[in-house]
Write a protein that holds these residues in place. Structure first.
Motif, PDB file in Angstrom:
ATOM      1  N   ALA A   1       0.860  -1.065  -0.301  1.00  0.00           N
ATOM      2  CA  ALA A   1       0.185   0.257  -0.055  1.00  0.00           C
ATOM      3  C   ALA A   1       0.868   1.421   0.301  1.00  0.00           C
TER       4      ALA A   1
ATOM      5  N   CYS B   1      -5.707   2.013   2.413  1.00  0.00           N
ATOM      6  CA  CYS B   1      -6.159   1.618   1.892  1.00  0.00           C
ATOM      7  C   CYS B   1      -7.804   1.331   1.908  1.00  0.00           C
TER       8      CYS B   1
ATOM      9  N   ALA C   1     -10.205  -1.840  -1.354  1.00  0.00           N
ATOM     10  CA  ALA C   1      -9.217  -2.336  -0.135  1.00  0.00           C
ATOM     11  C   ALA C   1      -9.211  -3.760  -0.686  1.00  0.00           C
TER      12      ALA C   1
ATOM     13  N   THR D   1      -8.369  -3.439   5.021  1.00  0.00           N
ATOM     14  CA  THR D   1      -7.923  -2.747   4.879  1.00  0.00           C
ATOM     15  C   THR D   1      -6.074  -2.144   6.104  1.00  0.00           C
TER      16      THR D   1
ATOM     17  N   SER E   1     -11.496  -7.029  -5.712  1.00  0.00           N
ATOM     18  CA  SER E   1     -11.438  -5.808  -4.652  1.00  0.00           C
ATOM     19  C   SER E   1     -12.111  -4.544  -5.670  1.00  0.00           C
TER      20      SER E   1
ATOM     21  N   ARG F   1      -6.270   4.821  -5.292  1.00  0.00           N
ATOM     22  CA  ARG F   1      -5.683   3.738  -3.862  1.00  0.00           C
ATOM     23  C   ARG F   1      -4.174   3.812  -4.238  1.00  0.00           C
TER      24      ARG F   1
END
Length: 306
Positions: free
Chosen positions: A178, A182, A188, A240, A257, A266
């Protein structure tokens, strides 16, 4: 300190990975590393020349997957793929280029020094890979920045990664970092724990040949595929993440997702490892192919078997 910062405590987490088929390692990459990766990603978007790159849209549905030459020859290059909703029927961008790209791939880990440092030259990553004992001699065939653009960042339906990086036997392992927060609203990842054990690889993503692009080739009979599809799925778990979190993804675990419906991007950096061809067959049917100039990247200069 990251959750994996003390490797003598890694055992229980590795057991959890093998049980669930995925593992979230909080803060594996430092703030400085994440800032460098995110800044470099945005610089690449700034440098993207829409006049010299085809406006190839990246799609993920079974019936409409990208497969043009720009995509098929991207394994040893850094190329740009657009969101479906960012281009109109005439190929005109509907928003500025920085907010139109779905992903950048597929040789960031080789060609860009910032991403190479985070991948092939990262000692902590190498230590984690050895501790996992998932591979004997891992190679890195591809890497990507996935941007999940605001409002138009597309849904990625249920899938497993070994379908797209198929070896015999299956050996794909995903590393997903990440670069931004997220959340449930910006896409996420969600996982079906344990599905790597219960769900076989039933198809593979291949080159169709004769300029026909890409498609899926069945690995089981229609009866078996129907039986697998009819099995109760269980409950997906939404994970997350904060910037710097690393998610390990078993090549057979089902994950997905949702569409980004939020005002926040993201960004994530992801790459995969597979077993070297000495231990697992990777053949010419796969969409992604190594080249003479750039064979798949070895993670270790010498194989260490524990």
């Amino acid at each position: 300190m990251s959750e994996i910062g003390s490797f003598h405590k890694v055992g229980p987490k590795i057991q959890q990975f093998h049980k669930d088929g995925y593992l979230v390692l909080k803060g594996f990459y430092s703030h400085a590393e994440v800032d460098a990766l995110l800044a470099r990603s945005k610089r690449l978007l700034d440098d993207f020349d829409t006049e010299t790159h085809p406006r190839t849209k990246f799609t993920t549905g079974d019936d409409n997957h990208v497969g043009d030459d720009y995509f098929l020859t991207s394994g040893d290059k850094i190329r740009y793929f657009l969101e479906e909703d960012a281009v109109d029927a005439q190929g005109k961008l509907l928003r500025e280029k920085q907010k139109a790209v779905n992903k950048i791939g597929h040789a960031l880990h080789e060609l860009d020094p910032v991403f190479r440092q985070a991948t092939l030259e990262n000692d902590k990553l190498k230590s984690l890979t050895r501790a996992l004992k998932f591979h004997i001699d891992p190679v890195v065939p591809q890497s990507m920045v996935i941007t999940k653009q605001t409002q138009i960042g597309g849904e990625v339906p249920e899938h497993n990664d070994s379908t797209f990086l198929y070896t015999d036997p299956p050996s794909a392992l995903g590393f997903w970092i990440a670069l931004e927060k997220c959340t449930a609203s910006n896409g996420a990842l969600s996982f079906l724990p344990g599905s790597h054990v219960t769900t076989p690889i039933i198809k593979r993503f291949v080159r169709l040949g004769d300029g026909s692009g890409t498609g899926f080739e069945a690995l089981v009979s229609p009866e078996v595929e129907g039986e697998v599809s009819a099995r109760p799925k269980g409950e997906y778990i939404l994970e997350t993440c904060e910037p710097g979190d690393l998610v390990l993804i078993h090549g057979s675990v089902l994950h997905k997702s949702e569409r980004n419906t939020s005002p926040n991007t993201r960004f994530a950096y992801t790459f995969h490892m597979i077993e070297s061809t000495a231990s697992a067959k990777y053949d010419e049917k796969n969409w992604l192919q190594p080249t003479k100039e750039m064979p798949f990247s070895q993670l270790f200069t010498s194989v260490q078997v524990n």
